[in-house]
Design a protein around this motif. Structure first.
Motif, PDB file in Angstrom:
ATOM      1  N   SER A  79       0.813  -1.213   0.000  1.00  0.00           N
ATOM      2  CA  SER A  79       0.000   0.000   0.000  1.00  0.00           C
ATOM      3  C   SER A  79       0.852   1.272   0.000  1.00  0.00           C
ATOM      4  O   SER A  79       0.315   2.369  -0.010  1.00  0.00           O
ATOM      5  CB  SER A  79      -0.933   0.012   1.213  1.00  0.00           C
ATOM      6  OG  SER A  79      -0.196   0.294   2.385  1.00  0.00           O
ATOM      7  N   PRO A 103       0.506  -3.626  -9.408  1.00  0.00           N
ATOM      8  CA  PRO A 103      -0.872  -3.727  -9.906  1.00  0.00           C
ATOM      9  C   PRO A 103      -1.252  -5.158 -10.322  1.00  0.00           C
ATOM     10  O   PRO A 103      -2.366  -5.616 -10.044  1.00  0.00           O
ATOM     11  CB  PRO A 103      -0.872  -2.789 -11.124  1.00  0.00           C
ATOM     12  CG  PRO A 103       0.176  -1.785 -10.818  1.00  0.00           C
ATOM     13  CD  PRO A 103       1.230  -2.522 -10.050  1.00  0.00           C
ATOM     14  N   SER A 113      -2.642  -2.990 -16.946  1.00  0.00           N
ATOM     15  CA  SER A 113      -1.488  -2.534 -16.163  1.00  0.00           C
ATOM     16  C   SER A 113      -0.368  -2.036 -17.075  1.00  0.00           C
ATOM     17  O   SER A 113       0.344  -1.092 -16.739  1.00  0.00           O
ATOM     18  CB  SER A 113      -1.001  -3.646 -15.227  1.00  0.00           C
ATOM     19  OG  SER A 113      -0.576  -4.759 -15.958  1.00  0.00           O
ATOM     20  N   ASN A 116      -1.406   1.428 -18.312  1.00  0.00           N
ATOM     21  CA  ASN A 116      -1.184   2.357 -17.214  1.00  0.00           C
ATOM     22  C   ASN A 116       0.309   2.657 -17.046  1.00  0.00           C
ATOM     23  O   ASN A 116       0.713   3.801 -16.807  1.00  0.00           O
ATOM     24  CB  ASN A 116      -1.772   1.764 -15.931  1.00  0.00           C
ATOM     25  CG  ASN A 116      -1.765   2.751 -14.793  1.00  0.00           C
ATOM     26  OD1 ASN A 116      -2.007   3.936 -15.009  1.00  0.00           O
ATOM     27  ND2 ASN A 116      -1.453   2.276 -13.602  1.00  0.00           N
ATOM     28  N   LEU A 120       2.298   6.244 -17.038  1.00  0.00           N
ATOM     29  CA  LEU A 120       3.171   6.675 -15.947  1.00  0.00           C
ATOM     30  C   LEU A 120       4.554   7.076 -16.445  1.00  0.00           C
ATOM     31  O   LEU A 120       5.184   7.976 -15.893  1.00  0.00           O
ATOM     32  CB  LEU A 120       3.297   5.559 -14.907  1.00  0.00           C
ATOM     33  CG  LEU A 120       2.119   5.456 -13.943  1.00  0.00           C
ATOM     34  CD1 LEU A 120       2.161   4.132 -13.201  1.00  0.00           C
ATOM     35  CD2 LEU A 120       2.150   6.611 -12.948  1.00  0.00           C
ATOM     36  N   SER A 123       4.525  10.596 -17.172  1.00  0.00           N
ATOM     37  CA  SER A 123       4.456  11.482 -16.002  1.00  0.00           C
ATOM     38  C   SER A 123       5.793  11.583 -15.272  1.00  0.00           C
ATOM     39  O   SER A 123       5.983  12.469 -14.456  1.00  0.00           O
ATOM     40  CB  SER A 123       3.325  11.057 -15.059  1.00  0.00           C
ATOM     41  OG  SER A 123       3.647   9.857 -14.432  1.00  0.00           O
ATOM     42  N   LEU A 152       4.629   4.652  -8.089  1.00  0.00           N
ATOM     43  CA  LEU A 152       3.337   5.325  -8.240  1.00  0.00           C
ATOM     44  C   LEU A 152       2.270   4.414  -8.825  1.00  0.00           C
ATOM     45  O   LEU A 152       1.080   4.735  -8.789  1.00  0.00           O
ATOM     46  CB  LEU A 152       3.486   6.540  -9.172  1.00  0.00           C
ATOM     47  CG  LEU A 152       4.264   7.739  -8.631  1.00  0.00           C
ATOM     48  CD1 LEU A 152       4.530   8.729  -9.758  1.00  0.00           C
ATOM     49  CD2 LEU A 152       3.492   8.404  -7.502  1.00  0.00           C
ATOM     50  N   ASP A 155      -0.900   3.484  -7.193  1.00  0.00           N
ATOM     51  CA  ASP A 155      -1.650   4.643  -6.729  1.00  0.00           C
ATOM     52  C   ASP A 155      -1.647   4.737  -5.201  1.00  0.00           C
ATOM     53  O   ASP A 155      -2.691   4.907  -4.569  1.00  0.00           O
ATOM     54  CB  ASP A 155      -3.095   4.545  -7.262  1.00  0.00           C
ATOM     55  CG  ASP A 155      -3.729   5.928  -7.340  1.00  0.00           C
ATOM     56  OD1 ASP A 155      -2.987   6.918  -7.365  1.00  0.00           O
ATOM     57  OD2 ASP A 155      -4.969   6.000  -7.349  1.00  0.00           O
ATOM     58  N   LEU A 187      -0.107  15.666  -7.970  1.00  0.00           N
ATOM     59  CA  LEU A 187      -0.667  14.479  -7.305  1.00  0.00           C
ATOM     60  C   LEU A 187      -0.984  14.677  -5.821  1.00  0.00           C
ATOM     61  O   LEU A 187      -1.816  13.964  -5.278  1.00  0.00           O
ATOM     62  CB  LEU A 187       0.302  13.298  -7.448  1.00  0.00           C
ATOM     63  CG  LEU A 187       0.624  12.871  -8.879  1.00  0.00           C
ATOM     64  CD1 LEU A 187       1.581  11.686  -8.868  1.00  0.00           C
ATOM     65  CD2 LEU A 187      -0.637  12.508  -9.665  1.00  0.00           C
ATOM     66  N   ARG A 189       0.550  13.759  -3.118  1.00  0.00           N
ATOM     67  CA  ARG A 189       0.720  12.572  -2.292  1.00  0.00           C
ATOM     68  C   ARG A 189       1.369  12.967  -0.976  1.00  0.00           C
ATOM     69  O   ARG A 189       2.017  14.005  -0.886  1.00  0.00           O
ATOM     70  CB  ARG A 189       1.650  11.557  -2.985  1.00  0.00           C
ATOM     71  CG  ARG A 189       1.119  11.014  -4.262  1.00  0.00           C
ATOM     72  CD  ARG A 189      -0.218  10.356  -4.060  1.00  0.00           C
ATOM     73  NE  ARG A 189      -0.925  10.279  -5.321  1.00  0.00           N
ATOM     74  CZ  ARG A 189      -0.892   9.221  -6.118  1.00  0.00           C
ATOM     75  NH1 ARG A 189      -0.226   8.164  -5.774  1.00  0.00           N
ATOM     76  NH2 ARG A 189      -1.554   9.238  -7.245  1.00  0.00           N
TER      77      ARG A 189
END
Ligand code: ADP
Ligand code: ADP
Length: 229
Positions: A79, A103, A113, A116, A120, A123, A152, A155, A187, A189
């Motif tokens: 996490s 993921p 995935s 995605n 990323l 980014s 990242l 998420d 973001l 975070r």
């Protein structure tokens, strides 16, 4: 709202070394907080108590209101994004599959995935065409960017970064620092960033926790307050 709380947290390693001494610290949600100080003053140990790579000897560590000791370590690690000095990419996996690792473990399809992962890459300032390369085919700076993208990918609400830019040359390092600032603007975070470089701490941090010998927290302030002192 506080994302992270340390309450009376100490860590004494089995050989008797006190790495962290009675740490009290609150980290607000969405902030980039830097742990700075000379080598050996407990920054990495404090960071690793967040995802239970290290368990405290005493005290309580909370992430998003939950005592981490009540959360299974594997779940906790998944996490939180974690970026180290060495990118830690898997050499036998392509860039996109490295980024997709967590993921995929969380049940996201290979197709989704990978798509995605390509997003990323953009980014973190990398071209999509690098997606099918292997880590050894990238420069050190590119590998660190992929490391950030991988962190990242799941998420995560909390991102742990331990000297992520220390091993790259100074010019690339500046690029990476500014990209992280841009990323954080978008973001928001909660990021804990460890460094021994006070200039990097002042450039990047919303808050800076200054650690001192013996694993004590010497100061916890905004960069502006540190510069004024
Ligand atoms: P920093 O990240 O600020 O360099 P660390 O948290 O890595 O500091 O280390 C703090 C202190 O704890 C140092 O004296 C270090 O040598 C010691 N230390 C770190 N990990 C261990 C370990 N696994 N066993 C024993 N001592 C350790
Ligand atoms: P970092 O500070 O970036 O974690 P180090 O080279 O200090 O890198 O530590 C690498 C590993 O060795 C870590 O897992 C750390 O916990 C462990 N370690 C560090 N210092 C000691 C020590 N004095 N005794 C035992 N293990 C240590």
């Amino acid at each position: 709202e506080m994302a992270i709380r340390y309450r009376g947290v100490s860590k004494v390693y089995p050989d008797g070394t006190t790495a962290v001494d009675n740490l009290d610290l609150d980290v607000p949600s969405g902030s980039l907080t830097v742990f700075v100080g000379p080598s050996g003053c407990g920054k990495t140990t404090s960071l690793r108590m967040l995802n239970r790579m290290v368990d405290p000897t005493s005290g309580v560590v909370e992430v998003n209101g939950q005592d981490v000791s009540s959360i299974p370590a594997a779940q906790l690690r998944r996490s939180m994004g974690y970026v180290m000095q060495q990118s830690g990419l898997l050499p036998h996996k392509t860039v996109e599959d490295n980024i997709a690792t967590v993921p995929r473990l969380n049940g996201v399809s290979k197709k989704e995935s990978r798509a995605n992962a390509r997003e990323l890459l953009g980014s973190v300032g990398l071209d999509e065409s690098l997606a099918t390369r292997y880590p050894a085919q990238l420069s050190g700076g590119q590998q660190q960017r992929v490391g950030v993208a991988r962190a990242l990918a799941a998420d995560p609400p909390v991102l742990l970064m331990d000297e992520p830019f220390s091993a790259v040359d100074p010019v690339v390092r500046q690029d990476l620092q500014h990209e992280l600032l841009d990323l954080q603007k978008r973001l928001h975070r909660t990021i804990i960033f460890v460094t021994h470089d006070i200039d990097e701490a002042i450039l990047l941090g919303n808050r800076v926790a200054v650690f001192a010998r013996g694993g004590r927290l010497a100061q916890y302030a905004t960069p502006e307050e540190l510069l004024r002192a």
